[in-house]
Design an enzyme around this catalytic site. Structure first.
Site, PDB file in Angstrom:
ATOM      1  N   HIS A 244      65.467  -1.526  37.167  1.00 22.74           N
ATOM      2  CA  HIS A 244      66.342  -2.182  36.226  1.00 22.74           C
ATOM      3  C   HIS A 244      67.735  -1.391  35.860  1.00 22.74           C
ATOM      4  CE1 HIS A 244      64.010  -6.049  36.045  1.00 22.74           C
ATOM      5  NE2 HIS A 244      63.191  -5.539  35.978  1.00 22.74           N
ATOM      6  N   ASP A 304      59.257  -1.819  34.110  1.00 17.39           N
ATOM      7  CA  ASP A 304      58.519  -2.604  35.000  1.00 17.39           C
ATOM      8  C   ASP A 304      59.312  -2.966  36.054  1.00 17.39           C
ATOM      9  OD1 ASP A 304      60.984  -3.465  33.342  1.00 17.39           O
ATOM     10  OD2 ASP A 304      60.364  -5.623  33.986  1.00 17.39           O
ATOM     11  N   GLU A 305      58.433  -3.236  37.067  1.00 16.13           N
ATOM     12  CA  GLU A 305      59.022  -3.971  37.949  1.00 16.13           C
ATOM     13  C   GLU A 305      59.714  -2.775  38.957  1.00 16.13           C
ATOM     14  OE1 GLU A 305      59.644  -8.615  37.569  1.00 16.13           O
ATOM     15  OE2 GLU A 305      61.185  -7.416  36.796  1.00 16.13           O
ATOM     16  N   VAL A 306      59.012  -1.635  39.245  1.00 16.87           N
ATOM     17  CA  VAL A 306      59.944  -0.453  39.883  1.00 16.87           C
ATOM     18  C   VAL A 306      59.767  -0.718  41.383  1.00 16.87           C
ATOM     19  CG1 VAL A 306      60.181   1.940  40.317  1.00 16.87           C
ATOM     20  CG2 VAL A 306      59.598   0.887  37.829  1.00 16.87           C
ATOM     21  N   ASP A 352      53.311  -2.968  33.282  1.00 18.84           N
ATOM     22  CA  ASP A 352      53.110  -2.341  34.742  1.00 18.84           C
ATOM     23  C   ASP A 352      52.899  -0.748  34.586  1.00 18.84           C
ATOM     24  OD1 ASP A 352      55.067  -4.565  34.235  1.00 18.84           O
ATOM     25  OD2 ASP A 352      55.798  -4.175  36.248  1.00 18.84           O
TER      26      ASP A 352
END
Length: 503
Positions: A244, A304-306, A352
Site C-alpha cells: 500500500h 496488510d495485503e502485501v 495478515d
C-alpha cells in the site's frame, strides 16, 4: 433499571448507560439561570482547558434555541473530577467512568478524570428535552456509567479520497456524541500521500492528488489532534507499509521494489524494497517524525495485503533473502520492515501480519477479514496478543440504513476462551474506506449505522441485545444528531421535530 418511555420525556440515552434509573419527576431548566460549575472537591477547577471548553460546547447543545420562558429557579450542574489531566492527551489507560445524579435545582457529575466528565456531559445533554412550547426540562435521574470496551474507534481513509479538515472535525463531533474515543487516521495509501512531512516534503508534493489543495499541513494535523483531545478522542495514525505504498515512491526514489518480468525490469513497482539500507534509514526517519507529531502511544503499521510476487520476481531481493537465510519465506521480509520497536510506541497491525508470522513481536492485531472473524479473534487471543475487532463494522459499502441491526447484533466475545483471553479483546472499530466515499456522502453513510457499533462497544450486552427495544432510542438519537448539524440518514418512515437545517 429502566429507561423511561414516557410522553414528553427523554427516550433514553445512546449508548445506553450501564445503570440508569429515571423517574417522572421533572425539573424545569432555563438557559438564563442554568450554569455548569466545578464542584468544591474537584481537583480540576476553572482554567481546565478540557472542561472549560466542554462547558461552552454543551451549554449550546443543551439549549439549542434560547427561547426561554419565565425566570425559573437557578439550576447548577456541578462537575467534579479526581485527577487533573487538563493538559494531557487521553490514552489507553484513561478512565471514562462517571456518576450522574439529577435532582431538584442541581445535577452532580463525578468522574475520575476529565475524560469521564466529558462522557457524562454528553449523557446529561441527552437527558434534557423540550415540551411543545419550547421550555426545557430534565427528569430526576441516577446514572452509574463506564464503557464495556476501552478501544472504540472510527477509521477514516484520506488517501483514496481527500477529506477536508472541516469534514474530519465534524466526524470528531459526531464521535463524541456517540462516545467513540479513537480516531484511526488512515492518512496515506497507494492512491495518494496527503500528509505533509517536514523531513520528506517530496512525499506530499509529488504523492498527493494536488500538492497545495489536497494535503494536510503540520498545522492541520495539530488542529485535528487538539480538537480530538478536547473531546476525549485519541488520534491513531496509520502509515501502512510495506505494501500500500505506491504513492510513497513518487516522492522517494529507490524506496519501492522494481518488479521484473522474464528477468528484466517491467517498469512497475511493488512493496517497499527491503534489500537496500537506504530503505531502513528512510523508514526510521519518517516514523521518528510521525511519532513526535502524533502524541498517542499507539501507532498503526498496516502490514496488510502485501504482494509477494514482485519481491519474488526481483533478483536482488532473492539474493538478499539467501544472504539473510530466509530461503523463500517472503513473510519474513515483511516482518523486518517494521521498525517501531525503537519508537517506544505500541504497534497495531492488520491480521495478515499475524496470519503469516503467528508471533514476531509484541503487537496488537486488528481483525478485518470477513468469514469466521471470531475464529481469528480466538486465535489471536490464544497467542496472548491484544485484539481489535473491525470485520463486522465495515461501513464503506452503501447499505440501507435499516441494516443497522447487523452492526448491533455483533457479540465480540462470543468465542470459546478463558476470561484472560477475552480481556485481550480491547474493543472494536468502524471502518470507512474511501473508494466510494468523500465529503459529499461520508456523514450519512457513517451515521447512524456507526451508532449501532457505538452502543455495542460501550453498553452492557445483556441489556442491549434487543433490536426492537433499541429502535425507538436510536430513532430519537438520530434526530438529536440531525438537530446538532450531523446529516445522519433516517432509519425509517417518520419525522424529527427539528428537521435538518442545512443547505
Amino acid at each position: 433499571a429502566r429507561s423511561p418511555q414516557l410522553d414528553n420525556t427523554v427516550e433514553g440515552v445512546w449508548p445506553l448507560p450501564q445503570d440508569f434509573t429515571s423517574s417522572m419527576e421533572q425539573y424545569p431548566l432555563n438557559p438564563h439561570t442554568f450554569h455548569f460549575g466545578y464542584g468544591k472537591q474537584s481537583v480540576a477547577q476553572r482554567g481546565c482547558s478540557v472542561l472549560d471548553s466542554a462547558f461552552k460546547r454543551y451549554f449550546s447543545l443543551v439549549f439549542p434555541d434560547y427561547s426561554s420562558g419565565s425566570k425559573d429557579k437557578p439550576f447548577t450542574a456541578e462537575i467534579s473530577v479526581d485527577h487533573d489531566h487538563c493538559d494531557d492527551y487521553p490514552n489507553e489507560e484513561s478512565s471514562e467512568r462517571y456518576n450522574l445524579s439529577v435532582s431538584e435545582r442541581k445535577a452532580v457529575l463525578n468522574a475520575e478524570t476529565v475524560w469521564g466528565a466529558v462522557r457524562g456531559l454528553e449523557t446529561f445533554s441527552q437527558l434534557v428535552y423540550q415540551d411543545d412550547s419550547g421550555s426545557y426540562f430534565v427528569n430526576k435521574t441516577e446514572i452509574v456509567d463506564f464503557p464495556r470496551f476501552q478501544f472504540r474507534g472510527i477509521l477514516l481513509d484520506t488517501s483514496r479520497h481527500f477529506l477536508p479538515v472541516q469534514t474530519i472535525l465534524k466526524t470528531l463531533d459526531a464521535m463524541a456524541y456517540n462516545k467513540f474515543n479513537v480516531f484511526h487516521w488512515h492518512i496515506v495509501d497507494d492512491p495518494s500521500f496527503p500528509y505533509q512531512s517536514c523531513t520528506f516534503p517530496n512525499l506530499s508534493s509529488k504523492g498527493a492528488f494536488h500538492p497545495m489543495t489536497h494535503i494536510y499541513t503540520q498545522s492541520d494535523v495539530r488542529r485535528v489532534i487538539s480538537y480530538a483531545r478536547l473531546r476525549g478522542i485519541r488520534v491513531l495514525p496509520e502509515f501502512d507499509s510495506p505494501g500500500h505504498t505506491s504513492s510513497w515512491g513518487k516522492g522517494q526514489s529507490n524506496l519501492l521494489t522494481p518488479c521484473y518480468r522474464s528477468g528484466i525490469p517491467s517498469g512497475t513497482f511493488g512493496p517497499v524494497n527491503p534489500a537496500l539500507p537506504s530503505t531502513y534509514q528512510f523508514m526510521a526517519r519518517l516514523f521518528q517524525e510521525v511519532s513526535s507529531v502524533f502524541p498517542d502511544s499507539f501507532i498503526h503499521l498496516g502490514g496488510d495485503e502485501v504482494d509477494f510476487s514482485c519481491w519474488r520476481s526481483n533478483p536482488d531481493i532473492r539474493t538478499f533473502m539467501q544472504k539473510m537465510g530466509f530461503g523463500v519465506d517472503f513473510a519474513k521480509l515483511q516482518a523486518i520492515v517494521n521498525i517501531t520497536s525503537a519508537l517506544k510506541k505500541t504497534s497495531i497491525v492488520w491480521q495478515d501480519v499475524f496470519d503469516y508470522h503467528k508471533r514476531v513481536s509484541k503487537y496488537m492485531v486488528e481483525v478485518w477479514r470477513a468469514g469466521c472473524y471470531l475464529c481469528e479473534v480466538r486465535k489471536v487471543a490464544k497467542a496472548g496478543l491484544r485484539v481489535i475487532l473491525a470485520s463486522p463494522w465495515y461501513l464503506d459499502q452503501p447499505g440501507p440504513t435499516h441494516d443497522w441491526a447487523r452492526y448491533y447484533t455483533v457479540w465480540p466475545l462470543a468465542f470459546k476462551g478463558t476470561d484472560k483471553q477475552k480481556k485481550l479483546v480491547i474493543g472494536g472499530e468502524v471502518c470507512m474506506w474511501g473508494e466510494y466515499v468523500d465529503a459529499t456522502n461520508l456523514t450519512p453513510r457513517l451515521w447512524p449505522r456507526a451508532s449501532a457499533a457505538a452502543e455495542r462497544l460501550w453498553s452492557d450486552e445483556r441489556r442491549t441485545s434487543n433490536v426492537d427495544q433499541a429502535f425507538p432510542r436510536l430513532q430519537d438519537f438520530r434526530c438529536k444528531l440531525v438537530r446538532r448539524g450531523i446529516q445522519a440518514e433516517p432509519l425509517y418512515i417518520g419525522h424529527c421535530k427539528h428537521e435538518f437545517q442545512g443547505v
